[in-house]
Design a protein around this motif. Structure first.
Motif, mmCIF file in Angstrom:
data_model
loop_
_atom_site.group_PDB
_atom_site.id
_atom_site.type_symbol
_atom_site.label_atom_id
_atom_site.label_comp_id
_atom_site.label_asym_id
_atom_site.label_seq_id
_atom_site.Cartn_x
_atom_site.Cartn_y
_atom_site.Cartn_z
ATOM 1 N N ALA A 97 0.781 -1.236 0.024
ATOM 2 C CA ALA A 97 -0.146 0.100 0.085
ATOM 3 C C ALA A 97 0.897 1.189 -0.024
ATOM 4 N N GLU A 98 1.970 1.361 0.761
ATOM 5 C CA GLU A 98 2.858 2.495 0.794
ATOM 6 C C GLU A 98 3.573 2.574 -0.776
ATOM 7 N N LEU A 99 3.698 1.695 -1.293
ATOM 8 C CA LEU A 99 4.367 1.747 -2.901
ATOM 9 C C LEU A 99 3.112 2.000 -3.612
ATOM 10 N N GLY A 100 2.117 2.249 -3.682
ATOM 11 C CA GLY A 100 0.857 2.644 -4.183
ATOM 12 C C GLY A 100 0.166 1.461 -4.875
ATOM 13 N N GLY A 101 0.389 0.175 -4.376
ATOM 14 C CA GLY A 101 -0.424 -0.855 -5.076
ATOM 15 C C GLY A 101 -1.468 -1.109 -4.160
ATOM 16 N N ASN A 102 -2.384 -1.919 -4.614
ATOM 17 C CA ASN A 102 -3.692 -2.506 -4.164
ATOM 18 C C ASN A 102 -3.365 -3.651 -3.299
ATOM 19 N N GLU A 148 -15.119 -2.309 -27.483
ATOM 20 C CA GLU A 148 -14.705 -2.153 -26.018
ATOM 21 C C GLU A 148 -13.412 -3.038 -25.896
ATOM 22 N N ALA A 149 -13.006 -2.766 -24.692
ATOM 23 C CA ALA A 149 -11.710 -3.226 -24.487
ATOM 24 C C ALA A 149 -11.925 -4.918 -24.171
ATOM 25 N N PRO A 150 -10.937 -5.614 -24.711
ATOM 26 C CA PRO A 150 -11.048 -7.017 -24.654
ATOM 27 C C PRO A 150 -11.357 -7.725 -23.152
ATOM 28 N N GLU A 151 -11.938 -8.692 -22.971
ATOM 29 C CA GLU A 151 -12.138 -9.191 -21.649
ATOM 30 C C GLU A 151 -10.836 -9.757 -21.019
ATOM 31 N N TRP A 152 -10.128 -10.092 -21.632
ATOM 32 C CA TRP A 152 -8.788 -10.812 -21.322
ATOM 33 C C TRP A 152 -7.929 -9.752 -20.716
ATOM 34 N N GLN A 153 -8.070 -8.562 -21.085
ATOM 35 C CA GLN A 153 -7.171 -7.507 -20.658
ATOM 36 C C GLN A 153 -7.624 -7.319 -19.419
ATOM 37 N N GLY A 154 -8.911 -7.046 -18.749
ATOM 38 C CA GLY A 154 -9.190 -7.073 -17.425
ATOM 39 C C GLY A 154 -8.770 -8.091 -16.658
ATOM 40 N N HIS A 155 -8.755 -9.423 -17.089
ATOM 41 C CA HIS A 155 -8.220 -10.434 -16.298
ATOM 42 C C HIS A 155 -6.859 -10.425 -16.151
ATOM 43 N N VAL A 156 -5.951 -9.892 -17.184
ATOM 44 C CA VAL A 156 -4.507 -9.828 -16.976
ATOM 45 C C VAL A 156 -4.119 -8.758 -15.944
ATOM 46 N N GLU A 157 -4.794 -7.675 -15.918
ATOM 47 C CA GLU A 157 -4.839 -6.595 -14.923
ATOM 48 C C GLU A 157 -4.924 -7.299 -13.476
ATOM 49 N N TRP A 158 -5.959 -7.994 -13.481
ATOM 50 C CA TRP A 158 -6.183 -8.583 -12.113
ATOM 51 C C TRP A 158 -5.424 -9.593 -11.566
ATOM 52 N N ILE A 159 -5.049 -10.233 -12.638
ATOM 53 C CA ILE A 159 -3.984 -11.306 -12.104
ATOM 54 C C ILE A 159 -2.473 -10.621 -11.809
ATOM 55 N N THR A 160 -2.477 -9.561 -12.314
ATOM 56 C CA THR A 160 -1.159 -8.494 -11.872
ATOM 57 C C THR A 160 -1.236 -8.274 -10.698
ATOM 58 N N VAL A 161 -2.538 -7.819 -10.211
ATOM 59 C CA VAL A 161 -2.605 -7.347 -8.795
ATOM 60 C C VAL A 161 -2.554 -8.353 -7.988
ATOM 61 N N LEU A 162 -3.139 -9.472 -7.952
ATOM 62 C CA LEU A 162 -2.912 -10.670 -7.230
ATOM 63 C C LEU A 162 -1.569 -11.190 -7.290
#
Length: 264
Positions: A97-102, A148-162
């Motif tokens: 969180a201090e580094l700006g992440g979720n 619209e933005a492809p669905e896989w892009q949202g999944h990749v972003e969420w996988i990055t956060v996890l």
């Protein structure tokens, strides 16, 4: 010039600071004398305070003062700069969180993070499954002008956060892992020392038993030698013929034999 100075400060083996030449014995003595006379001058001017001294520098002698460590420690995030790099007095690993992440797990290190990490791992597996399905989906039709933005892009972003949360949680456990590894290493060394000590004791017992056998053999040989010497002495005494020069019995027999010859 500034670029050269910054590059020199970030050099792995930088040159000494340019002001190191000011730390001479004469200047340090002037600084001590200046601090000693300072309370007697309400408006201290360096040349006035040290008017009776020679070779007083133009730059202020206060530059030679040691850094006030207590001032640094009074700061909430105490740090110091060395060769262009900033170092914190108390080594602290910043949280995600201090580094700006979720951050998806509790910030308190004493809290139990296992439920949150289990949920993150399950969400990662589900998101990866959804990503596989979205990649296999057909592309949008060509008639759509603003897709619209492809669905896989949202999944990749969420996988990055996890993934960031899992890596940050693992990095937070590095000190615990280091302590555990150190404890295991010390226990292993202790076990090795005990095994070596046990082996040494066993070897000592074997050597002690061998020494006892050698002592017993030496005593038997010594006893046998002394008894044999006594036997040799007895046999020598028995082999010596008796001295009959003064034996009265043998003298009487000679006289009787001589008398018998004369009578006969």
């Amino acid at each position: 010039m500034d670029d050269e100075l910054d590059g020199e400060l970030r050099n792995p083996f930088p040159s000494p600071p340019s002001h190191y030449t000011k730390y001479t014995s004469h200047n340090l003595a002037l600084l001590a004398l200046y601090n000693e006379r300072l309370p007697d001058h309400p408006n201290p001017v360096q040349h006035q305070v040290l008017s009776d001294q020679t070779d007083v520098p133009e730059w202020p002698l206060s530059q030679l003062e040691k850094p006030r460590i207590d001032w640094i420690l009074d700061e909430p995030d105490a740090y110091y700069d060395v060769f262009g790099d900033r170092w914190f007095v108390k080594d602290k690993i910043p949280s995600l969180a201090e580094l700006g992440g979720n951050q998806l797990y509790p910030e308190d290190p004493s809290a139990d993070r296992r439920p949150a990490l289990t949920s993150i791992l399950r969400s990662l597996l589900v998101t990866y499954s959804n990503l596989t399905s979205s990649v296999l989906a057909p592309p949008p039709p060509m008639s759509v002008t603003d897709p619209e933005a492809p669905e896989w892009q949202g999944h990749v972003e969420w996988i990055t956060v996890l993934g960031q949360n899992l890596m940050a949680a693992a990095n937070d456990l590095r000190p615990v892992q280091a302590r555990g590894n150190l404890e295991l290493m010390m226990r292993r060394q202790l076990d090795l020392r005990r095994e070596e000590t046990k082996t040494l004791h066993a070897k000592c017992d074997v050597l002690e038993a061998k020494l006892k056998e050698l002592r017993s053999s030496a005593e038997l040989i010594s006893n046998f030698g002394s008894k044999r010497g006594m036997l040799d002495t007895v046999m020598t005494d028995l082999s010596v013929p008796p001295d009959t020069s003064e034996n009265p019995t043998s003298v009487e027999q000679d006289d009787v034999r001589r008398w018998a010859e004369e009578v006969g």
